[in-house]
Motif scaffolding. Structure first.
Motif, PDB file in Angstrom:
ATOM      1  N   ASN A 179      45.394 -84.234  20.714  1.00  0.00           N
ATOM      2  CA  ASN A 179      45.458 -84.154  21.708  1.00  0.00           C
ATOM      3  C   ASN A 179      45.313 -81.801  21.610  1.00  0.00           C
ATOM      4  O   ASN A 179      46.026 -81.791  20.771  1.00  0.00           O
ATOM      5  CB  ASN A 179      46.998 -83.424  22.473  1.00  0.00           C
ATOM      6  CG  ASN A 179      47.595 -85.033  22.666  1.00  0.00           C
ATOM      7  OD1 ASN A 179      47.089 -85.806  23.356  1.00  0.00           O
ATOM      8  ND2 ASN A 179      48.722 -85.077  22.649  1.00  0.00           N
ATOM      9  N   MET A 180      44.214 -80.889  22.419  1.00  0.00           N
ATOM     10  CA  MET A 180      43.793 -79.721  22.135  1.00  0.00           C
ATOM     11  C   MET A 180      44.358 -79.264  23.179  1.00  0.00           C
ATOM     12  O   MET A 180      43.970 -79.867  24.354  1.00  0.00           O
ATOM     13  CB  MET A 180      42.604 -79.112  21.696  1.00  0.00           C
ATOM     14  CG  MET A 180      42.838 -80.695  19.867  1.00  0.00           C
ATOM     15  SD  MET A 180      41.253 -80.294  19.041  1.00  0.00           S
ATOM     16  CE  MET A 180      41.478 -78.662  19.167  1.00  0.00           C
ATOM     17  N   PHE A 181      44.816 -77.551  23.454  1.00  0.00           N
ATOM     18  CA  PHE A 181      45.044 -77.631  24.031  1.00  0.00           C
ATOM     19  C   PHE A 181      44.453 -75.914  24.494  1.00  0.00           C
ATOM     20  O   PHE A 181      44.565 -75.080  23.063  1.00  0.00           O
ATOM     21  CB  PHE A 181      46.651 -77.187  24.272  1.00  0.00           C
ATOM     22  CG  PHE A 181      47.400 -78.080  24.334  1.00  0.00           C
ATOM     23  CD1 PHE A 181      47.617 -79.207  22.734  1.00  0.00           C
ATOM     24  CD2 PHE A 181      47.466 -78.980  25.443  1.00  0.00           C
ATOM     25  CE1 PHE A 181      48.859 -80.477  22.830  1.00  0.00           C
ATOM     26  CE2 PHE A 181      48.558 -80.494  25.491  1.00  0.00           C
ATOM     27  CZ  PHE A 181      48.713 -81.373  24.180  1.00  0.00           C
ATOM     28  N   TRP A 182      43.935 -75.178  24.909  1.00  0.00           N
ATOM     29  CA  TRP A 182      44.099 -73.499  25.102  1.00  0.00           C
ATOM     30  C   TRP A 182      45.201 -72.913  26.045  1.00  0.00           C
ATOM     31  O   TRP A 182      45.366 -72.929  27.185  1.00  0.00           O
ATOM     32  CB  TRP A 182      42.723 -73.468  25.138  1.00  0.00           C
ATOM     33  CG  TRP A 182      41.727 -73.830  24.028  1.00  0.00           C
ATOM     34  CD1 TRP A 182      41.113 -74.495  24.150  1.00  0.00           C
ATOM     35  CD2 TRP A 182      41.320 -72.660  23.258  1.00  0.00           C
ATOM     36  NE1 TRP A 182      39.469 -74.190  23.479  1.00  0.00           N
ATOM     37  CE2 TRP A 182      40.558 -72.767  22.702  1.00  0.00           C
ATOM     38  CE3 TRP A 182      42.322 -71.339  22.612  1.00  0.00           C
ATOM     39  CZ2 TRP A 182      39.950 -72.177  21.191  1.00  0.00           C
ATOM     40  CZ3 TRP A 182      41.492 -69.925  21.535  1.00  0.00           C
ATOM     41  CH2 TRP A 182      40.472 -71.132  21.027  1.00  0.00           C
ATOM     42  N   TYR A 183      45.728 -71.541  24.996  1.00  0.00           N
ATOM     43  CA  TYR A 183      47.048 -70.699  26.016  1.00  0.00           C
ATOM     44  C   TYR A 183      46.387 -69.162  25.790  1.00  0.00           C
ATOM     45  O   TYR A 183      45.424 -69.207  24.844  1.00  0.00           O
ATOM     46  CB  TYR A 183      47.767 -71.061  25.015  1.00  0.00           C
ATOM     47  CG  TYR A 183      48.941 -72.166  25.356  1.00  0.00           C
ATOM     48  CD1 TYR A 183      48.394 -73.619  24.468  1.00  0.00           C
ATOM     49  CD2 TYR A 183      49.550 -73.040  26.816  1.00  0.00           C
ATOM     50  CE1 TYR A 183      49.188 -74.308  24.349  1.00  0.00           C
ATOM     51  CE2 TYR A 183      50.813 -74.154  26.417  1.00  0.00           C
ATOM     52  CZ  TYR A 183      49.845 -74.810  25.309  1.00  0.00           C
ATOM     53  OH  TYR A 183      51.090 -75.981  25.824  1.00  0.00           O
ATOM     54  N   ARG A 184      46.500 -68.305  26.936  1.00  0.00           N
ATOM     55  CA  ARG A 184      46.385 -67.473  26.238  1.00  0.00           C
ATOM     56  C   ARG A 184      47.785 -66.709  26.534  1.00  0.00           C
ATOM     57  O   ARG A 184      48.487 -67.362  27.518  1.00  0.00           O
ATOM     58  CB  ARG A 184      45.587 -66.806  27.558  1.00  0.00           C
ATOM     59  CG  ARG A 184      45.862 -66.913  29.011  1.00  0.00           C
ATOM     60  CD  ARG A 184      45.514 -65.800  30.117  1.00  0.00           C
ATOM     61  NE  ARG A 184      45.265 -64.774  30.392  1.00  0.00           N
ATOM     62  CZ  ARG A 184      44.885 -63.766  30.747  1.00  0.00           C
ATOM     63  NH1 ARG A 184      43.388 -63.913  31.572  1.00  0.00           N
ATOM     64  NH2 ARG A 184      44.626 -61.934  30.466  1.00  0.00           N
ATOM     65  N   GLN A 185      48.105 -65.346  25.818  1.00  0.00           N
ATOM     66  CA  GLN A 185      49.394 -64.886  25.780  1.00  0.00           C
ATOM     67  C   GLN A 185      49.078 -63.673  26.286  1.00  0.00           C
ATOM     68  O   GLN A 185      48.528 -62.822  25.974  1.00  0.00           O
ATOM     69  CB  GLN A 185      49.940 -65.401  24.417  1.00  0.00           C
ATOM     70  CG  GLN A 185      51.433 -64.770  24.940  1.00  0.00           C
ATOM     71  CD  GLN A 185      52.156 -64.766  23.002  1.00  0.00           C
ATOM     72  OE1 GLN A 185      51.638 -65.330  22.293  1.00  0.00           O
ATOM     73  NE2 GLN A 185      53.194 -64.560  23.105  1.00  0.00           N
ATOM     74  N   ASP A 186      50.380 -63.232  27.076  1.00  0.00           N
ATOM     75  CA  ASP A 186      49.803 -61.993  28.003  1.00  0.00           C
ATOM     76  C   ASP A 186      51.488 -61.053  27.602  1.00  0.00           C
ATOM     77  O   ASP A 186      52.688 -62.274  28.024  1.00  0.00           O
ATOM     78  CB  ASP A 186      49.444 -61.820  29.336  1.00  0.00           C
ATOM     79  CG  ASP A 186      48.260 -62.362  29.116  1.00  0.00           C
ATOM     80  OD1 ASP A 186      47.660 -63.216  29.888  1.00  0.00           O
ATOM     81  OD2 ASP A 186      47.267 -61.313  28.756  1.00  0.00           O
ATOM     82  N   PRO A 187      51.784 -59.920  27.224  1.00  0.00           N
ATOM     83  CA  PRO A 187      52.729 -59.792  27.480  1.00  0.00           C
ATOM     84  C   PRO A 187      54.165 -60.099  28.717  1.00  0.00           C
ATOM     85  O   PRO A 187      53.305 -59.266  30.096  1.00  0.00           O
ATOM     86  CB  PRO A 187      53.067 -57.772  27.048  1.00  0.00           C
ATOM     87  CG  PRO A 187      51.947 -57.611  26.748  1.00  0.00           C
ATOM     88  CD  PRO A 187      50.308 -59.162  26.683  1.00  0.00           C
ATOM     89  N   GLY A 188      55.072 -60.059  28.381  1.00  0.00           N
ATOM     90  CA  GLY A 188      55.701 -60.065  29.621  1.00  0.00           C
ATOM     91  C   GLY A 188      55.459 -61.419  30.709  1.00  0.00           C
ATOM     92  O   GLY A 188      55.766 -62.110  31.850  1.00  0.00           O
ATOM     93  N   LEU A 189      54.929 -62.524  29.944  1.00  0.00           N
ATOM     94  CA  LEU A 189      54.091 -63.458  31.030  1.00  0.00           C
ATOM     95  C   LEU A 189      53.913 -65.139  30.130  1.00  0.00           C
ATOM     96  O   LEU A 189      53.967 -66.090  30.607  1.00  0.00           O
ATOM     97  CB  LEU A 189      52.340 -63.637  31.225  1.00  0.00           C
ATOM     98  CG  LEU A 189      52.035 -62.594  32.696  1.00  0.00           C
ATOM     99  CD1 LEU A 189      51.399 -61.969  33.138  1.00  0.00           C
ATOM    100  CD2 LEU A 189      53.186 -62.693  33.822  1.00  0.00           C
ATOM    101  N   GLY A 190      54.121 -64.673  28.662  1.00  0.00           N
ATOM    102  CA  GLY A 190      54.255 -65.768  27.817  1.00  0.00           C
ATOM    103  C   GLY A 190      53.683 -66.246  27.744  1.00  0.00           C
ATOM    104  O   GLY A 190      51.980 -66.461  28.287  1.00  0.00           O
ATOM    105  N   LEU A 191      52.824 -67.921  26.782  1.00  0.00           N
ATOM    106  CA  LEU A 191      52.600 -68.463  26.697  1.00  0.00           C
ATOM    107  C   LEU A 191      51.780 -69.352  28.316  1.00  0.00           C
ATOM    108  O   LEU A 191      53.021 -70.285  28.843  1.00  0.00           O
ATOM    109  CB  LEU A 191      51.482 -69.225  26.072  1.00  0.00           C
ATOM    110  CG  LEU A 191      52.241 -69.331  24.498  1.00  0.00           C
ATOM    111  CD1 LEU A 191      53.037 -67.985  23.963  1.00  0.00           C
ATOM    112  CD2 LEU A 191      51.584 -69.917  22.880  1.00  0.00           C
ATOM    113  N   ARG A 192      50.802 -69.343  28.101  1.00  0.00           N
ATOM    114  CA  ARG A 192      49.704 -70.001  29.724  1.00  0.00           C
ATOM    115  C   ARG A 192      48.829 -70.914  29.373  1.00  0.00           C
ATOM    116  O   ARG A 192      47.839 -70.559  28.749  1.00  0.00           O
ATOM    117  CB  ARG A 192      49.632 -69.182  30.796  1.00  0.00           C
ATOM    118  CG  ARG A 192      50.767 -68.006  31.752  1.00  0.00           C
ATOM    119  CD  ARG A 192      50.661 -67.277  32.384  1.00  0.00           C
ATOM    120  NE  ARG A 192      49.308 -66.488  31.953  1.00  0.00           N
ATOM    121  CZ  ARG A 192      48.639 -65.639  32.931  1.00  0.00           C
ATOM    122  NH1 ARG A 192      48.973 -65.505  34.479  1.00  0.00           N
ATOM    123  NH2 ARG A 192      48.123 -63.874  32.536  1.00  0.00           N
TER     124      ARG A 192
END
Lengths: 114, 110
Positions: free
Chosen positions: A31-44
């Protein structure tokens, strides 16, 4: 030591460019994943993949695509970069099934779109 | 809709204090709950919890899961400035997908 490696630590690209973010793992994980992380929104979660050539949309796939031609490599593609895609991007991998060691993350790519 | 809620959103304590970080969840097909610590770079794994009522410990950190009340706590005793970080809670279901809460920012002052 197990590793997930992201190709760039910092990246600056222009609006409208096609951008490739690369991730390579050496643990033979399925399994492999891509997330983006933004202040106040956590990892999505953007996209994930269970196997070679397999991909599934995450929670925020719009504006992105992915490619997994080999088990160890998972690429995130921004088809036409926009300023709202400025973010920290994190790649992760995991083994299918019970796993006491969780998911392993790369060091992240801080992408700025100007 | 599946959701994971962490509380408080941020916390400031002094060295030596004990802190309790909360994570509640309402999800379908729950399999496990994970805690991560994130400093300047990538999240680092702390605990994975699958069974209710069994405490996991690592040094000054411990965590437990309550599958009846649908929450987990992460305890840190005798806090140090090096514990300052974002603490992330995440859950997995049958498909191995990992979904995060928004995180708790902990600041430990000398």
């Amino acid at each position: 030591d197990v590793k997930v490696t992201q190709s760039s630590r910092y990246l600056v690209k222009r609006t409208g460019e096609k951008v490739f973010l690369e991730c390579v793992q050496d643990m033979d994980h399925e399994n492999m994943f891509w997330y983006r992380q933004d202040p106040g929104l956590g990892l999505r979660l953007i996209y994930f993949s269970y196997d070679v050539k397999m991909k599934e949309k995450g929670d925020i796939p719009e504006g992105y695509s992915v490619s997994r031609e080999k088990k160890e490599r998972f690429s995130l593609i921004l088809e036409s970069a926009s300023t709202n895609q400025t973010s920290m991007y994190l790649c992760a991998s995991s083994r299918t099934g019970n796993n006491d060691y969780g998911y392993t993350f790369g060091s992240g790519t801080r992408l700025t779109i100007v | 809709e599946d959701k994971v809620v962490q509380s408080p959103l941020s916390l400031v304590v002094h060295e030596g204090d004990t802190v309790t970080l909360n994570c509640s969840y309402e999800v379908t097909n729950f399999r496990s709950l994970l805690w991560y610590k994130q400093e300047k770079k990538a999240p680092t794994f702390l605990f994975m919890l699958t069974s209710s009522g069994i405490e996991k410990k690592s040094g000054r950190l411990s965590s437990i899961l309550d599958k009846k009340e649908l929450f987990s706590i992460l305890n840190i005793t005798a806090t140090q400035t090096g514990d300052s970080a974002i603490y992330l809670c995440a859950w997995t279901g049958a498909n191995s997908k990992l979904t995060f809460g928004k995180g708790i920012t902990l600041s430990v002052r000398p």
